[in-house]
Every structure is written in structure tokens, then in C-alpha cells.
Design a protein around this motif. Structure first.
Motif, PDB file in Angstrom:
ATOM      1  N   VAL A  73       0.842  -1.205   0.000  1.00 42.90           N
ATOM      2  CA  VAL A  73       0.000   0.000   0.000  1.00 42.90           C
ATOM      3  C   VAL A  73       0.871   1.246   0.000  1.00 42.90           C
ATOM      4  N   THR A  74       1.879   1.287   0.838  1.00 39.13           N
ATOM      5  CA  THR A  74       2.724   2.477   0.905  1.00 39.13           C
ATOM      6  C   THR A  74       3.620   2.618  -0.324  1.00 39.13           C
ATOM      7  N   ALA A  75       3.908   1.505  -1.005  1.00 37.58           N
ATOM      8  CA  ALA A  75       4.715   1.570  -2.223  1.00 37.58           C
ATOM      9  C   ALA A  75       3.912   2.117  -3.402  1.00 37.58           C
ATOM     10  N   SER A  76       2.638   1.788  -3.450  1.00 40.07           N
ATOM     11  CA  SER A  76       1.762   2.249  -4.535  1.00 40.07           C
ATOM     12  C   SER A  76       0.426   2.675  -3.953  1.00 40.07           C
ATOM     13  N   PRO A  77       0.420   3.777  -3.203  1.00 36.55           N
ATOM     14  CA  PRO A  77      -0.780   4.135  -2.448  1.00 36.55           C
ATOM     15  C   PRO A  77      -1.996   4.514  -3.291  1.00 36.55           C
ATOM     16  N   ALA A  78      -1.803   5.194  -4.393  1.00 37.10           N
ATOM     17  CA  ALA A  78      -2.958   5.654  -5.175  1.00 37.10           C
ATOM     18  C   ALA A  78      -3.781   4.483  -5.684  1.00 37.10           C
ATOM     19  N   SER A  79      -3.138   3.498  -6.261  1.00 36.74           N
ATOM     20  CA  SER A  79      -3.898   2.360  -6.786  1.00 36.74           C
ATOM     21  C   SER A  79      -4.475   1.510  -5.664  1.00 36.74           C
ATOM     22  N   ALA A  80      -3.723   1.343  -4.584  1.00 38.98           N
ATOM     23  CA  ALA A  80      -4.215   0.546  -3.460  1.00 38.98           C
ATOM     24  C   ALA A  80      -5.427   1.203  -2.816  1.00 38.98           C
ATOM     25  N   MET A  81      -5.388   2.511  -2.636  1.00 31.28           N
ATOM     26  CA  MET A  81      -6.495   3.217  -2.000  1.00 31.28           C
ATOM     27  C   MET A  81      -7.713   3.290  -2.921  1.00 31.28           C
ATOM     28  N   ALA A  82      -7.494   3.380  -4.209  1.00 38.89           N
ATOM     29  CA  ALA A  82      -8.618   3.390  -5.143  1.00 38.89           C
ATOM     30  C   ALA A  82      -9.310   2.033  -5.158  1.00 38.89           C
ATOM     31  N   GLN A  83      -8.541   0.966  -4.993  1.00 36.94           N
ATOM     32  CA  GLN A  83      -9.118  -0.379  -4.960  1.00 36.94           C
ATOM     33  C   GLN A  83      -9.776  -0.685  -3.627  1.00 36.94           C
ATOM     34  N   GLN A  84      -9.216  -0.161  -2.555  1.00 34.95           N
ATOM     35  CA  GLN A  84      -9.722  -0.437  -1.216  1.00 34.95           C
ATOM     36  C   GLN A  84      -9.993   0.907  -0.522  1.00 34.95           C
ATOM     37  N   VAL A  85     -11.147   1.484  -0.826  1.00 30.16           N
ATOM     38  CA  VAL A  85     -11.455   2.843  -0.383  1.00 30.16           C
ATOM     39  C   VAL A  85     -11.545   2.986   1.131  1.00 30.16           C
ATOM     40  N   ARG A  86     -11.716   1.905   1.834  1.00 28.41           N
ATOM     41  CA  ARG A  86     -11.773   1.972   3.300  1.00 28.41           C
ATOM     42  C   ARG A  86     -10.417   2.360   3.900  1.00 28.41           C
ATOM     43  N   LEU A  87      -9.368   2.383   3.094  1.00 29.57           N
ATOM     44  CA  LEU A  87      -8.056   2.829   3.553  1.00 29.57           C
ATOM     45  C   LEU A  87      -7.931   4.352   3.555  1.00 29.57           C
ATOM     46  N   ILE A  88      -8.888   5.025   2.933  1.00 29.83           N
ATOM     47  CA  ILE A  88      -8.851   6.483   2.826  1.00 29.83           C
ATOM     48  C   ILE A  88      -9.532   7.096   4.045  1.00 29.83           C
ATOM     49  N   LYS A  89      -8.850   8.053   4.683  1.00 29.61           N
ATOM     50  CA  LYS A  89      -9.462   8.792   5.787  1.00 29.61           C
ATOM     51  C   LYS A  89     -10.604   9.607   5.209  1.00 29.61           C
ATOM     52  N   ARG A  90     -11.727   9.547   5.860  1.00 27.92           N
ATOM     53  CA  ARG A  90     -12.896  10.213   5.319  1.00 27.92           C
ATOM     54  C   ARG A  90     -13.537  11.129   6.344  1.00 27.92           C
ATOM     55  N   PRO A  91     -14.287  12.065   5.802  1.00 26.93           N
ATOM     56  CA  PRO A  91     -14.526  12.365   4.397  1.00 26.93           C
ATOM     57  C   PRO A  91     -13.338  13.098   3.782  1.00 26.93           C
ATOM     58  N   VAL A  92     -13.320  13.117   2.472  1.00 29.77           N
ATOM     59  CA  VAL A  92     -12.320  13.896   1.745  1.00 29.77           C
ATOM     60  C   VAL A  92     -13.057  15.061   1.096  1.00 29.77           C
ATOM     61  N   LEU A  93     -12.656  16.252   1.480  1.00 27.34           N
ATOM     62  CA  LEU A  93     -13.224  17.472   0.911  1.00 27.34           C
ATOM     63  C   LEU A  93     -12.224  18.011  -0.101  1.00 27.34           C
TER      64      LEU A  93
END
Length: 114
Positions: A73-93
């Protein structure tokens, strides 16, 4: 355009939506459960807000990952977070000049001079 991304049944996302509405701020809501988020969008957020701000290490999704998965995840965060959205702190404004992950009345008020 102001966009708020999150999960519909998340209490923090509800608080952010109520705050924006009560402040009279027009925004577009995007529910991660109904609409996926593009890798490019997450990459833009990471460029603006940074990994430490955007990655939700308190989430169940993060805690359930193995050390190897966390490294991926830390090596490729954008793709990992897009695939597993629960890894994103929310909400995102997201506004034209800012990205805020998580909700704080003080940060929102400062951003919108409310």
C-alpha cells in the motif's frame, strides 16, 4: 466545484455534510460505496494532502492487512487506495485549491471563512 467524498453511513461524513449544508455551501457528494474513485483522483489527493494525511491507519481495513500488504500500500498508495477505499481517511473534501481528509469544524470554517 466543491466535492465531498465518503461513505453514506459514516457518522463523520454525515457531520461534514450537515456542516456544509448549514453553512450554505453547495457541494457535490460522492459515496465511495456507490461510485468508485479513480486512481488519478487519489493520486491528486496524495500530491496535495500527503500519504500520512490521507491514509487511515486507524481503519479496520488497515489493521487487517499483513505487513507485506501494508508495504505494498505504501509503495503504490494511489492504486491501493482506489481499490480499497476503506483505507482512505474520510470524508475527503476537495476544492479547487485544497484537499482535507477527515472532518474538523475549525478546518472547514477556516477554509470557507465561515
Amino acid at each position: 466545484m466543491i466535492r465531498l467524498y465518503g461513505i453514506g453511513n459514516c457518522d463523520t461524513c454525515r457531520k461534514a455534510r450537515r456542516w456544509l449544508s448549514s453553512a450554505g455551501i453547495d457541494f457535490e457528494w460522492q459515496d465511495f460505496d456507490r461510485h468508485s474513485v479513480e486512481v488519478e483522483t487519489v493520486a491528486r489527493w496524495l500530491d496535495t494532502a500527503g500519504l500520512e494525511t490521507l491514509l487511515n491507519k486507524q481503519s479496520k481495513a488497515w489493521r487487517e492487512l499483513t505487513d507485506d500488504q501494508r508495504a505494498a500500500v505504501t509503495a503504490s498508495p494511489a492504486s491501493a487506495m482506489a481499490q480499497q477505499v476503506r483505507l482512505i481517511k474520510r470524508p475527503v473534501l476537495e476544492t479547487s485549491n485544497a484537499v482535507i481528509a477527515g472532518f474538523s469544524t475549525a478546518r472547514y470554517a477556516a477554509l470557507f471563512d465561515a
